[in-house]
Design a protein around this motif. Structure first.
Motif, PDB file in Angstrom:
ATOM      1  N   PHE A  52       0.850  -1.079  -0.082  1.00 28.06           N
ATOM      2  CA  PHE A  52       0.063   0.011  -0.021  1.00 28.06           C
ATOM      3  C   PHE A  52       0.878   1.113   0.048  1.00 28.06           C
ATOM      4  O   PHE A  52       1.713   1.359   1.196  1.00 28.06           O
ATOM      5  CB  PHE A  52      -0.956   0.016   1.129  1.00 28.06           C
ATOM      6  CG  PHE A  52      -1.694  -1.211   1.100  1.00 28.06           C
ATOM      7  CD1 PHE A  52      -2.921  -1.260   0.421  1.00 28.06           C
ATOM      8  CD2 PHE A  52      -1.613  -2.182   1.938  1.00 28.06           C
ATOM      9  CE1 PHE A  52      -3.967  -2.374   0.477  1.00 28.06           C
ATOM     10  CE2 PHE A  52      -2.353  -3.439   1.904  1.00 28.06           C
ATOM     11  CZ  PHE A  52      -3.498  -3.568   1.160  1.00 28.06           C
ATOM     12  N   ILE A  53       0.693   1.989  -1.125  1.00 30.99           N
ATOM     13  CA  ILE A  53       1.876   3.270  -1.215  1.00 30.99           C
ATOM     14  C   ILE A  53       1.061   4.500  -1.105  1.00 30.99           C
ATOM     15  O   ILE A  53      -0.077   4.770  -1.810  1.00 30.99           O
ATOM     16  CB  ILE A  53       2.236   2.968  -2.634  1.00 30.99           C
ATOM     17  CG1 ILE A  53       3.022   1.819  -2.935  1.00 30.99           C
ATOM     18  CG2 ILE A  53       3.151   4.354  -2.763  1.00 30.99           C
ATOM     19  CD1 ILE A  53       4.179   1.132  -2.021  1.00 30.99           C
ATOM     20  N   ASP A  54       1.248   5.163  -0.365  1.00 25.61           N
ATOM     21  CA  ASP A  54       0.779   6.565   0.057  1.00 25.61           C
ATOM     22  C   ASP A  54       1.148   7.463  -0.986  1.00 25.61           C
ATOM     23  O   ASP A  54       2.435   7.392  -1.458  1.00 25.61           O
ATOM     24  CB  ASP A  54       0.954   7.126   1.315  1.00 25.61           C
ATOM     25  CG  ASP A  54       0.420   6.567   2.351  1.00 25.61           C
ATOM     26  OD1 ASP A  54      -0.662   5.856   2.340  1.00 25.61           O
ATOM     27  OD2 ASP A  54       0.858   6.329   3.480  1.00 25.61           O
ATOM     28  N   CYS A  55       0.202   8.404  -1.567  1.00 31.88           N
ATOM     29  CA  CYS A  55       0.682   9.541  -2.790  1.00 31.88           C
ATOM     30  C   CYS A  55       0.084  10.665  -2.353  1.00 31.88           C
ATOM     31  O   CYS A  55      -0.970  10.724  -1.625  1.00 31.88           O
ATOM     32  CB  CYS A  55       0.147   8.790  -4.087  1.00 31.88           C
ATOM     33  SG  CYS A  55       0.719   7.316  -4.430  1.00 31.88           S
ATOM     34  N   SER A  56       0.630  11.884  -2.881  1.00 36.50           N
ATOM     35  CA  SER A  56       0.106  13.215  -2.839  1.00 36.50           C
ATOM     36  C   SER A  56       0.377  13.757  -4.129  1.00 36.50           C
ATOM     37  O   SER A  56       1.523  13.693  -4.640  1.00 36.50           O
ATOM     38  CB  SER A  56       0.530  14.044  -1.664  1.00 36.50           C
ATOM     39  OG  SER A  56       2.002  14.258  -1.708  1.00 36.50           O
ATOM     40  N   ALA A  57      -0.554  14.834  -4.600  1.00 36.15           N
ATOM     41  CA  ALA A  57      -0.638  15.456  -5.486  1.00 36.15           C
ATOM     42  C   ALA A  57      -0.684  16.990  -5.397  1.00 36.15           C
ATOM     43  O   ALA A  57      -1.748  16.901  -4.286  1.00 36.15           O
ATOM     44  CB  ALA A  57      -1.291  14.987  -6.736  1.00 36.15           C
ATOM     45  N   TRP A  58      -0.294  17.826  -5.866  1.00 39.18           N
ATOM     46  CA  TRP A  58      -0.511  19.505  -5.986  1.00 39.18           C
ATOM     47  C   TRP A  58      -1.078  20.230  -6.679  1.00 39.18           C
ATOM     48  O   TRP A  58      -0.767  19.670  -7.981  1.00 39.18           O
ATOM     49  CB  TRP A  58       0.869  19.769  -5.132  1.00 39.18           C
ATOM     50  CG  TRP A  58       1.374  19.322  -3.945  1.00 39.18           C
ATOM     51  CD1 TRP A  58       2.070  18.275  -3.596  1.00 39.18           C
ATOM     52  CD2 TRP A  58       1.144  19.846  -2.470  1.00 39.18           C
ATOM     53  NE1 TRP A  58       2.069  17.873  -2.344  1.00 39.18           N
ATOM     54  CE2 TRP A  58       1.756  18.883  -1.804  1.00 39.18           C
ATOM     55  CE3 TRP A  58       0.541  20.954  -2.162  1.00 39.18           C
ATOM     56  CZ2 TRP A  58       1.667  19.224  -0.177  1.00 39.18           C
ATOM     57  CZ3 TRP A  58       0.591  21.175  -0.764  1.00 39.18           C
ATOM     58  CH2 TRP A  58       1.004  20.447  -0.007  1.00 39.18           C
ATOM     59  N   ARG A  80       8.547  11.317  -7.703  1.00 41.86           N
ATOM     60  CA  ARG A  80       9.356  11.458  -6.649  1.00 41.86           C
ATOM     61  C   ARG A  80       9.072  10.785  -5.289  1.00 41.86           C
ATOM     62  O   ARG A  80       8.014  11.013  -4.779  1.00 41.86           O
ATOM     63  CB  ARG A  80      10.028  12.956  -6.842  1.00 41.86           C
ATOM     64  CG  ARG A  80       9.355  13.987  -5.881  1.00 41.86           C
ATOM     65  CD  ARG A  80       9.964  15.148  -5.934  1.00 41.86           C
ATOM     66  NE  ARG A  80       9.301  16.218  -5.368  1.00 41.86           N
ATOM     67  CZ  ARG A  80       9.222  16.462  -4.180  1.00 41.86           C
ATOM     68  NH1 ARG A  80       9.652  15.657  -3.107  1.00 41.86           N
ATOM     69  NH2 ARG A  80       8.170  17.474  -3.622  1.00 41.86           N
ATOM     70  N   LEU A  81       9.923  10.265  -4.779  1.00 43.08           N
ATOM     71  CA  LEU A  81       9.821   9.927  -3.498  1.00 43.08           C
ATOM     72  C   LEU A  81      10.256  10.907  -2.315  1.00 43.08           C
ATOM     73  O   LEU A  81      11.323  11.652  -2.606  1.00 43.08           O
ATOM     74  CB  LEU A  81      10.855   8.596  -3.262  1.00 43.08           C
ATOM     75  CG  LEU A  81      10.569   7.267  -3.750  1.00 43.08           C
ATOM     76  CD1 LEU A  81      11.615   6.431  -3.563  1.00 43.08           C
ATOM     77  CD2 LEU A  81       9.116   6.866  -3.362  1.00 43.08           C
ATOM     78  N   GLU A  99       6.427   8.814   0.749  1.00 42.27           N
ATOM     79  CA  GLU A  99       5.045   8.875  -0.192  1.00 42.27           C
ATOM     80  C   GLU A  99       5.897   9.127  -1.417  1.00 42.27           C
ATOM     81  O   GLU A  99       6.933   9.741  -1.802  1.00 42.27           O
ATOM     82  CB  GLU A  99       4.188   9.775   0.452  1.00 42.27           C
ATOM     83  CG  GLU A  99       4.387  11.156   0.481  1.00 42.27           C
ATOM     84  CD  GLU A  99       3.266  11.999   0.830  1.00 42.27           C
ATOM     85  OE1 GLU A  99       2.471  11.519   1.359  1.00 42.27           O
ATOM     86  OE2 GLU A  99       3.487  13.205   1.031  1.00 42.27           O
ATOM     87  N   ILE A 100       4.720   8.985  -2.331  1.00 39.52           N
ATOM     88  CA  ILE A 100       5.180   9.549  -3.688  1.00 39.52           C
ATOM     89  C   ILE A 100       4.451  10.843  -3.973  1.00 39.52           C
ATOM     90  O   ILE A 100       3.286  10.913  -3.606  1.00 39.52           O
ATOM     91  CB  ILE A 100       4.690   8.401  -4.850  1.00 39.52           C
ATOM     92  CG1 ILE A 100       5.437   7.050  -4.553  1.00 39.52           C
ATOM     93  CG2 ILE A 100       4.747   9.124  -6.288  1.00 39.52           C
ATOM     94  CD1 ILE A 100       4.699   5.999  -5.691  1.00 39.52           C
ATOM     95  N   VAL A 101       5.191  11.803  -4.478  1.00 39.05           N
ATOM     96  CA  VAL A 101       4.888  13.172  -4.658  1.00 39.05           C
ATOM     97  C   VAL A 101       4.457  13.059  -6.373  1.00 39.05           C
ATOM     98  O   VAL A 101       5.385  12.879  -7.064  1.00 39.05           O
ATOM     99  CB  VAL A 101       5.649  14.149  -4.262  1.00 39.05           C
ATOM    100  CG1 VAL A 101       5.125  15.567  -4.807  1.00 39.05           C
ATOM    101  CG2 VAL A 101       5.917  14.241  -2.842  1.00 39.05           C
ATOM    102  N   VAL A 102       3.251  13.121  -6.651  1.00 35.64           N
ATOM    103  CA  VAL A 102       2.586  12.606  -7.895  1.00 35.64           C
ATOM    104  C   VAL A 102       3.154  13.716  -8.911  1.00 35.64           C
ATOM    105  O   VAL A 102       2.952  14.963  -8.765  1.00 35.64           O
ATOM    106  CB  VAL A 102       1.352  12.381  -8.080  1.00 35.64           C
ATOM    107  CG1 VAL A 102       1.009  11.936  -9.763  1.00 35.64           C
ATOM    108  CG2 VAL A 102       0.570  11.396  -7.141  1.00 35.64           C
ATOM    109  N   GLU A 103       3.877  13.397 -10.094  1.00 34.18           N
ATOM    110  CA  GLU A 103       4.252  14.358 -11.280  1.00 34.18           C
ATOM    111  C   GLU A 103       3.295  13.800 -12.469  1.00 34.18           C
ATOM    112  O   GLU A 103       2.759  14.808 -13.373  1.00 34.18           O
ATOM    113  CB  GLU A 103       5.670  14.018 -11.523  1.00 34.18           C
ATOM    114  CG  GLU A 103       6.435  14.586 -10.493  1.00 34.18           C
ATOM    115  CD  GLU A 103       8.106  14.121 -10.456  1.00 34.18           C
ATOM    116  OE1 GLU A 103       8.223  13.377 -11.528  1.00 34.18           O
ATOM    117  OE2 GLU A 103       8.807  14.803  -9.625  1.00 34.18           O
ATOM    118  N   ASP A 104       3.148  12.509 -12.610  1.00 32.62           N
ATOM    119  CA  ASP A 104       2.341  12.237 -13.900  1.00 32.62           C
ATOM    120  C   ASP A 104       1.415  11.337 -13.238  1.00 32.62           C
ATOM    121  O   ASP A 104       1.415  10.286 -12.365  1.00 32.62           O
ATOM    122  CB  ASP A 104       2.981  11.355 -14.873  1.00 32.62           C
ATOM    123  CG  ASP A 104       4.109  12.351 -15.402  1.00 32.62           C
ATOM    124  OD1 ASP A 104       3.893  13.415 -15.686  1.00 32.62           O
ATOM    125  OD2 ASP A 104       5.219  11.778 -15.760  1.00 32.62           O
TER     126      ASP A 104
END
Length: 156
Positions: A52-58, A80-81, A99-104
């Motif tokens: 289970f991978i947490d992600c965030s997008a801005w 990016r991590l 977490e992964i900071v979402v780029e795509d």
């Protein structure tokens, strides 16, 4: 030496994305992706494991994800991590989270998929058909290079 951090995952959202705003007005969307893998153990039996991978997008990217993504949606996430650390207010222990900071971001496994790219030029692979969604973002119809029925939203 300059570092490099890149993660690409494919899986399903474990819950509806949580879209919120920071005190200074920036949009942020948090979600978690279940990533399954199949492997053979030492006895040759096929096993399955899930992470289970947490992600965030801005920014605008977070608003598009918050509008279209739902629990169970198949997604491809690239970014990016990032590691955050804080002190837990309840017990005073130091905590951290990667977490992964979402780029795509790309919806997969549905008839009508969306792909969200940050900072790319649509001219090389988009058609002239550019409908606008309810939020006013341009949704560019792919010119058949990825697959039919695949929509792309370009966030610059």
């Amino acid at each position: 030496m300059r570092g490099f951090s890149k993660a690409i995952i494919v899986g399903n959202l474990t819950r509806d994305p949580e879209l919120r705003s920071t005190p200074n007005g920036a949009s942020v969307c948090s979600f978690s992706v279940a990533v399954n893998r199949t492997f053979r153990d030492s006895n040759g039996e096929q096993k399955e494991d899930v992470s289970f991978i947490d992600c965030s997008a801005w920014g605008k990217l977070s608003e598009v994800i918050g509008q279209y993504a739902k629990k169970g949606s198949g997604v491809l996430v690239s970014g990016r991590l990032d590691q955050r650390s804080w002190e837990d207010k309840t017990d005073g222990k130091k905590r951290s989270r990667v977490e992964i900071v979402v780029e795509d971001f790309n919806f997969v496994g549905t008839q009508h998929s969306f792909c969200v790219f940050k900072g790319c030029s649509p001219r090389s692979f988009m058609s002239a058909n550019k409908p606008t969604d309810d939020a006013g973002y341009k949704l560019h119809l792919n010119n058949g290079l990825i697959r039919p029925g695949f929509f792309v939203a370009v966030i610059n």
